[in-house]
Design an enzyme around this catalytic site. Sequence first.
Site, mmCIF file in Angstrom:
data_model
loop_
_atom_site.group_PDB
_atom_site.id
_atom_site.type_symbol
_atom_site.label_atom_id
_atom_site.label_comp_id
_atom_site.label_asym_id
_atom_site.label_seq_id
_atom_site.Cartn_x
_atom_site.Cartn_y
_atom_site.Cartn_z
ATOM 1 N N SER A 70 4.043 87.980 96.058
ATOM 2 C CA SER A 70 4.894 87.339 96.996
ATOM 3 C C SER A 70 6.351 86.787 96.338
ATOM 4 O O SER A 70 7.154 86.469 97.230
ATOM 5 C CB SER A 70 4.111 86.111 97.654
ATOM 6 O OG SER A 70 3.696 85.284 96.545
ATOM 7 N N GLY A 71 6.153 86.544 95.227
ATOM 8 C CA GLY A 71 7.555 86.095 94.530
ATOM 9 C C GLY A 71 7.376 84.764 93.829
ATOM 10 O O GLY A 71 8.156 83.904 93.308
ATOM 11 N N SER A 80 -4.161 80.821 94.035
ATOM 12 C CA SER A 80 -4.948 79.972 94.701
ATOM 13 C C SER A 80 -5.037 80.143 96.215
ATOM 14 O O SER A 80 -4.701 79.420 97.055
ATOM 15 C CB SER A 80 -4.108 78.632 94.539
ATOM 16 O OG SER A 80 -2.584 78.497 94.616
ATOM 17 N N LEU A 97 0.367 85.310 98.107
ATOM 18 C CA LEU A 97 -0.089 86.559 97.927
ATOM 19 C C LEU A 97 0.387 87.112 96.433
ATOM 20 O O LEU A 97 1.528 86.650 96.145
ATOM 21 C CB LEU A 97 0.278 87.622 98.922
ATOM 22 C CG LEU A 97 -0.222 87.532 100.069
ATOM 23 C CD1 LEU A 97 0.349 88.546 101.296
ATOM 24 C CD2 LEU A 97 -1.984 87.867 100.158
HETATM 25 N N1 PPS Z 1 -8.867 90.775 92.290
HETATM 26 C C1 PPS Z 1 -7.761 90.382 92.217
HETATM 27 N N2 PPS Z 1 -7.154 89.579 93.242
HETATM 28 C C2 PPS Z 1 -5.811 89.084 93.041
HETATM 29 N N3 PPS Z 1 -5.041 89.064 91.684
HETATM 30 C C3 PPS Z 1 -5.770 90.053 90.766
HETATM 31 C C4 PPS Z 1 -6.904 90.624 90.955
HETATM 32 N N4 PPS Z 1 -7.127 91.174 89.618
HETATM 33 C C5 PPS Z 1 -6.161 90.938 88.859
HETATM 34 N N5 PPS Z 1 -5.145 90.231 89.387
HETATM 35 C C6 PPS Z 1 -4.028 89.723 88.865
HETATM 36 O O1 PPS Z 1 -4.403 88.236 88.678
HETATM 37 C C7 PPS Z 1 -3.230 87.625 89.241
HETATM 38 C C8 PPS Z 1 -3.735 86.234 90.088
HETATM 39 O O2 PPS Z 1 -4.309 85.551 89.217
HETATM 40 P P1 PPS Z 1 -4.429 84.094 89.718
HETATM 41 O O3 PPS Z 1 -4.992 83.120 88.612
HETATM 42 O O4 PPS Z 1 -3.264 83.686 90.204
HETATM 43 O O5 PPS Z 1 -5.621 83.990 91.012
HETATM 44 S S1 PPS Z 1 -6.078 83.032 91.680
HETATM 45 O O6 PPS Z 1 -5.458 81.907 92.021
HETATM 46 O O7 PPS Z 1 -7.450 82.599 90.767
HETATM 47 O O8 PPS Z 1 -6.649 83.771 92.836
HETATM 48 C C9 PPS Z 1 -2.299 88.490 89.965
HETATM 49 O O9 PPS Z 1 -0.950 88.143 89.595
HETATM 50 P P2 PPS Z 1 0.211 88.190 90.625
HETATM 51 O O10 PPS Z 1 0.328 89.284 91.077
HETATM 52 O O11 PPS Z 1 1.256 87.219 89.613
HETATM 53 O O12 PPS Z 1 -0.122 86.986 91.649
HETATM 54 C C10 PPS Z 1 -2.740 89.812 89.690
HETATM 55 O O13 PPS Z 1 -1.748 90.449 88.882
HETATM 56 N N1 ADP Z 2 13.680 86.420 97.133
HETATM 57 C C1 ADP Z 2 12.750 86.788 96.144
HETATM 58 N N2 ADP Z 2 11.763 85.828 95.652
HETATM 59 C C2 ADP Z 2 10.957 86.270 94.729
HETATM 60 N N3 ADP Z 2 10.674 87.438 94.322
HETATM 61 C C3 ADP Z 2 11.562 88.522 95.007
HETATM 62 C C4 ADP Z 2 12.453 88.103 95.946
HETATM 63 N N4 ADP Z 2 13.068 89.160 96.303
HETATM 64 C C5 ADP Z 2 12.344 90.302 95.623
HETATM 65 N N5 ADP Z 2 11.372 89.755 94.727
HETATM 66 C C6 ADP Z 2 10.566 90.601 93.936
HETATM 67 O O1 ADP Z 2 9.452 90.572 94.263
HETATM 68 C C7 ADP Z 2 8.350 90.776 93.044
HETATM 69 C C8 ADP Z 2 7.594 89.174 93.201
HETATM 70 O O2 ADP Z 2 6.692 89.523 92.000
HETATM 71 P P1 ADP Z 2 6.174 88.102 91.266
HETATM 72 O O3 ADP Z 2 7.192 87.121 91.155
HETATM 73 O O4 ADP Z 2 5.605 88.814 89.907
HETATM 74 O O5 ADP Z 2 5.196 87.544 92.305
HETATM 75 P P2 ADP Z 2 3.914 86.790 92.004
HETATM 76 O O6 ADP Z 2 3.959 85.994 90.938
HETATM 77 O O7 ADP Z 2 3.697 86.323 93.485
HETATM 78 O O8 ADP Z 2 2.822 87.938 91.987
HETATM 79 C C9 ADP Z 2 9.553 90.748 91.849
HETATM 80 O O9 ADP Z 2 9.533 92.207 91.559
HETATM 81 C C10 ADP Z 2 10.863 90.217 92.233
HETATM 82 O O10 ADP Z 2 11.885 90.930 91.886
#
Ligand code: PPS
Ligand code: ADP
Length: 420
Positions: A245-246, A315, A242
Site C-alpha cells: 500500500s505504501g 497490523s 495492505l
Molecule cells: N502471509 C503474509 N501476509 C502478509 N505479509 C507477509 C506474509 N508473509 C510474508 N509477508 C511479508 O511480511 C510483511 C508484513 O509484516 P508485518 O509485520 O507488517 O505483518 S503484520 O502486521 O504482523 O500482519 C509484508 O511486508 P510489506 O509488504 O512491507 O507490508 C510482506 O512482505
Molecule cells: N504515493 C505513493 N506512496 C507510497 N508508495 C507508492 C506511492 N506511489 C507508488 N508507490 C509505490 O508502491 C510501493 C509501495 O511499497 P511499500 O512502501 O514497500 O509498501 P508497504 O510497506 O505498505 O508494503 C512502492 O514500490 C512505491 O514506490
Amino acid sequence: MAAAPAYPTAAAILSPPNSADTLSMFTPHDDDAQTKEDFINSHPLTASLRESPALIESRPHMKIPPSWRKHNLTGGTLVGPGKVTIPPFSWSAQDGSSYVQISHVGTDLCGHMGIIHGGFLATMLDEGLARCSFPVLPFNVGMTAKLDINYKAPAIADQYLVLRAKTIKVEGRKAWVEGHIETLPTEEGQQPVILATATALYVSPKQAALGNSNITWHPSLSRHERNQLRGQRGFTIWFTGLSASGKSTVATALEQHLLHLGVAAYRLDGDNVRFGLNKDLGFSEKDRNENIRRIAEVAKLFADSSTVALASFISPYRADRQVARDLHTNASPAGDDGLPFIEVFVDIPLSEAEKRDPKGLYKKARAGEIKDFTGISAPYEAPESPEITIRTDKLSVEECVIKIADYLRERDLIGENKAN
Ligand SMILES: Nc1ncnc2c1ncn2[C@@H]1O[C@H](COP(=O)(O)OS(=O)(=O)O)[C@@H](OP(=O)(O)O)[C@H]1O
Ligand SMILES: Nc1ncnc2c1ncn2[C@@H]1O[C@H](COP(=O)(O)OP(=O)(O)O)[C@@H](O)[C@H]1O
C-alpha cells in the site's frame, strides 16, 4: 534514611543554585519568621562563623527545586510556622572536616508536651552529619549506613538549635562522622547545653558514579521535562495498510522530512523488527497479535523518550491496533505530557496493491505458495476512524508526507511550540 541533595527538574540539573545563591532565596513569610531570621543573622555565633574563610555558608534546603522541596522531609514537610520555622543556616568546611547548622524549632514538633520529639532530633542529626561528610565522599553523596544517638537532655520546643559535626575518618566510599545538637545561648553568659550526641557512617553508593555531584537521587524526570530538554514531543505514528500500500515508502519519506526539520524520528518496520525482536513470529493470527503488541510496546518507549516513533506494519486486526493505542493512552498520566497515537490508514484498493506487487508476493499468494496472505487468504480490517487517511494511489509520496506533517503542525506536535 537517604541523605543527599536532590535536583529533579531540568533547570535545576543544568544550573543548580550555588551556596551563595541560597542565602538570598528565602523571604520570611510573616513577622515571626522575620524575627527568627533576624535573631540568627545578628547572633555572635553567626558572626564568628561568617568570619572563617574556610567555611562556606549556605541554606542547603534552598538548593532543592521548589517543585520537589514540598515533598522533601527536612526541606518542605518539616519547615514552616511551628515547625522548623525558617530554612536552617549552615557553615560547611570545604574539606568536609566540619559542619555547623543553626535552626529554630517551633512548638509543633513535640513528643512529650513542650519537648521536641527525639525522632525529629534523629532526623536532624542524620541529615546534618551527612551534609558534613558530603565533600569527602565520592560524587558528594552519602547514604546512611549507621546512626547511633544518645539523648542527653530534653530539647525544649520553641528554641534555637545548633548542630555541630566533624568527619573523623574517611575510607574510600565510607565516611564516619560524629556530632551533636546543642542549644544556642540567647543571653550573654549562657552556655550551650548538649541535647543529643550521635555517631554515623555514610556510604557513597556505587550507582552515584553514574551521576555527578549535582545529579543524584530524585524520583524521576517527568515526560514534560524530558520533552522540554529534548526540545520535542514524543509520539507514535502508526501506519496500517495492505502489503504494497505504501506504508514503508511514506514512513521513510516522513522520517527523512522530520529529521531534516531537526525532529528525532525513528522507523520501525519489518526490516528491523521481524528479523530481530520478532524473528520467532510468523503470520498466523496469534503471531500477528503478538507481533503488533511487542512493536506497540517498543514504539511507546521510543515516544516516551521524546522521539517520534514511525511504526509501519500491516497490523490487519482492529483489536491489535486498539491494543497499541491503549498502551499509549494508558501511559499518559494526568498532569504530564501524554503519548499521542496517530493512526495513519494507508489506503489503497487491493487491486492496486496487487498491480504494484513490488515483491511478487501477491502473485505467490494467488498461486497458493504463501498461505494466510493479507487481502488474499487472510483478513485486513480497515480502520473505522483513523486520525489520517492517505490514498497512495491518488497522492504522491510527497503529498502524503505533507498531509501528515500538516496534521502534526496543526496540533503543535512539531514546529515552534512542540515542547511546550
Ligand atoms: N502471509 C503474509 N501476509 C502478509 N505479509 C507477509 C506474509 N508473509 C510474508 N509477508 C511479508 O511480511 C510483511 C508484513 O509484516 P508485518 O509485520 O507488517 O505483518 S503484520 O502486521 O504482523 O500482519 C509484508 O511486508 P510489506 O509488504 O512491507 O507490508 C510482506 O512482505
Ligand atoms: N504515493 C505513493 N506512496 C507510497 N508508495 C507508492 C506511492 N506511489 C507508488 N508507490 C509505490 O508502491 C510501493 C509501495 O511499497 P511499500 O512502501 O514497500 O509498501 P508497504 O510497506 O505498505 O508494503 C512502492 O514500490 C512505491 O514506490
